[in-house]
Design a protein around this motif. Sequence first.
Motif, short mmCIF file in Angstrom:
data_model
loop_
_atom_site.label_atom_id
_atom_site.label_comp_id
_atom_site.label_asym_id
_atom_site.label_seq_id
_atom_site.Cartn_x
_atom_site.Cartn_y
_atom_site.Cartn_z
N GLY A 105 0.83 -1.20 0.00
CA GLY A 105 0.00 0.00 0.00
C GLY A 105 0.87 1.25 0.00
N THR A 106 1.92 1.23 -0.81
CA THR A 106 2.83 2.38 -0.84
C THR A 106 2.12 3.66 -1.27
OG1 THR A 106 4.76 0.99 -1.27
CG2 THR A 106 4.94 3.31 -1.86
N THR A 107 1.22 3.56 -2.24
CA THR A 107 0.48 4.75 -2.67
C THR A 107 -0.37 5.29 -1.52
OG1 THR A 107 0.45 3.99 -4.96
CG2 THR A 107 -1.16 5.67 -4.35
N ASN A 108 -0.97 4.40 -0.74
CA ASN A 108 -1.70 4.83 0.46
C ASN A 108 -0.76 5.56 1.42
OD1 ASN A 108 -3.95 3.56 -0.57
ND2 ASN A 108 -3.87 1.82 0.83
N PHE A 109 0.43 4.98 1.61
CA PHE A 109 1.43 5.57 2.50
C PHE A 109 1.81 6.97 2.02
CE2 PHE A 109 6.08 6.05 3.32
CZ PHE A 109 6.03 6.16 4.70
N VAL A 110 2.02 7.12 0.73
CA VAL A 110 2.39 8.43 0.17
C VAL A 110 1.30 9.46 0.44
CG1 VAL A 110 2.75 9.67 -2.01
CG2 VAL A 110 3.96 7.50 -1.58
N HIS A 111 0.04 9.03 0.38
CA HIS A 111 -1.08 9.96 0.55
C HIS A 111 -1.63 9.97 1.98
CE1 HIS A 111 -1.66 11.10 -3.68
NE2 HIS A 111 -1.18 9.89 -3.95
N SER A 112 -0.97 9.26 2.90
CA SER A 112 -1.41 9.17 4.30
C SER A 112 -2.83 8.63 4.41
CB SER A 112 -1.29 10.53 4.99
OG SER A 112 0.06 10.96 4.99
N PHE A 113 -3.13 7.62 3.59
CA PHE A 113 -4.40 6.88 3.67
C PHE A 113 -4.11 5.63 4.50
CE2 PHE A 113 -7.57 3.92 1.68
CZ PHE A 113 -8.71 4.61 2.05
N PRO A 114 -4.83 5.39 5.60
CA PRO A 114 -4.33 4.51 6.65
C PRO A 114 -4.49 2.99 6.43
CG PRO A 114 -6.44 5.39 7.30
CD PRO A 114 -6.08 6.07 6.01
N PHE A 115 -4.28 2.54 5.19
CA PHE A 115 -4.28 1.10 4.92
C PHE A 115 -2.94 0.74 4.32
CE2 PHE A 115 -8.70 2.29 5.23
CZ PHE A 115 -9.19 1.30 6.06
N VAL A 116 -2.00 0.51 5.21
CA VAL A 116 -0.60 0.26 4.88
C VAL A 116 -0.14 -0.92 5.73
CG1 VAL A 116 1.73 1.23 4.86
CG2 VAL A 116 -0.24 2.73 4.43
N ALA A 117 0.52 -1.89 5.13
CA ALA A 117 0.83 -3.10 5.88
C ALA A 117 2.25 -3.59 5.66
CB ALA A 117 -0.15 -4.22 5.52
N VAL A 118 2.84 -4.10 6.73
CA VAL A 118 4.06 -4.90 6.66
C VAL A 118 3.61 -6.35 6.46
CG1 VAL A 118 6.14 -5.66 7.88
CG2 VAL A 118 5.20 -3.36 8.29
N CYS A 119 4.13 -7.00 5.43
CA CYS A 119 3.71 -8.38 5.11
C CYS A 119 4.91 -9.30 5.16
CB CYS A 119 3.10 -8.45 3.72
SG CYS A 119 1.74 -7.31 3.47
N ILE A 120 4.83 -10.34 5.99
CA ILE A 120 5.92 -11.31 6.12
C ILE A 120 5.31 -12.71 6.09
CG2 ILE A 120 7.87 -12.08 7.50
CD1 ILE A 120 7.84 -9.34 8.91
N GLY A 121 5.52 -13.39 4.97
CA GLY A 121 5.05 -14.77 4.84
C GLY A 121 6.23 -15.72 4.90
N LEU A 122 5.97 -16.96 5.31
CA LEU A 122 7.03 -17.97 5.39
C LEU A 122 6.59 -19.23 4.65
CD1 LEU A 122 9.76 -18.99 6.50
CD2 LEU A 122 8.52 -19.78 8.53
N ALA A 123 7.43 -19.66 3.71
CA ALA A 123 7.23 -20.92 2.99
C ALA A 123 8.34 -21.89 3.37
CB ALA A 123 7.21 -20.69 1.49
N ILE A 124 7.97 -23.14 3.61
CA ILE A 124 8.93 -24.22 3.85
C ILE A 124 8.55 -25.38 2.95
CG2 ILE A 124 9.99 -25.77 5.54
CD1 ILE A 124 9.21 -23.83 7.75
#
Length: 285
Positions: A105-124
């Motif tokens: 949600g980088t565009t949200n971040f740029v415009h201060s629209f509050p739907f921005v997430a850190v995403c960390i998935g794990l595959a094994i």
Amino acid sequence: MADASPDLVKFDDEDVMNFLEAAVDVARLAGQKIKEAYLLEKRVEIKSSAADLVTETDQLVEKKIIGTLQEKFPDHCFIGEESVAAGQKIELTDAPTWIIDPVDGTTNFVHSFPFVAVCIGLAINKNLVAGVVYNAILDEMFTAIRGKGAYCNDAQIHCSGQEDIKQSLVMTEIGSSRKQEHIDAKLKNIEAIVKNGVHGVRSLGSAALNMCHVARGDSDLYVEYGIHCWDMAASAVILEEAGGVCADPKGGPLDIMSRQIICGSSQKLVDTVSQLLTHIDFERD
């Protein structure tokens, strides 16, 4: 325990719990960095189109996440959005592999629209086993381990179970591609969904958060073409552990390298919407 085949990586529930705890910790650290930068002036660069943006926060946060996890788990591998943008090849092997979007949600971040997430998935062994999606602006931490349920801020969450398209709230995105054929197909898909009587169509501007809101039952289905493996790896585990279904929009199982996804509160709803779609092909990750 994992499959006993000698070719597969061995791990157990305690291992995955330790991995998830480390991911939650680093997601909170990354989220704090995002929150500090959220209301400040951003230095923005353009990637593939004028709608595909990157900031120095994306790059700094990814380095922090990878550096921290690499120190804890030196034998693990990493796929990160900004690392790939800088030229790193995407390789998903049987080794434990962290799939990271530092700022979904980088565009949200740029415009201060509050739907921005850190995403960390794990595959094994090429299977998704854990996911963390953290919206630091709203302080919502979505987590899941395969077979252990899905949670938001430690409270278990569930999909709505909705099967009727006419009772559904659907989420989708126009995306960052500005090719006319992509725009036309996506608008045609929205029109087809609306004409079939849905309650409404919503866009949060973050693939991962769209999926997490389906997982929490706030909406009923999400479909998008043109996203990447780091947009959906973490949230796919969360949504499935909340009782939902993730699939390829053309039918068949989800392939996170295919750059397309349909996911919903029930198999019936996913199948109904899939049949309405004009499918779009993007180059694989």
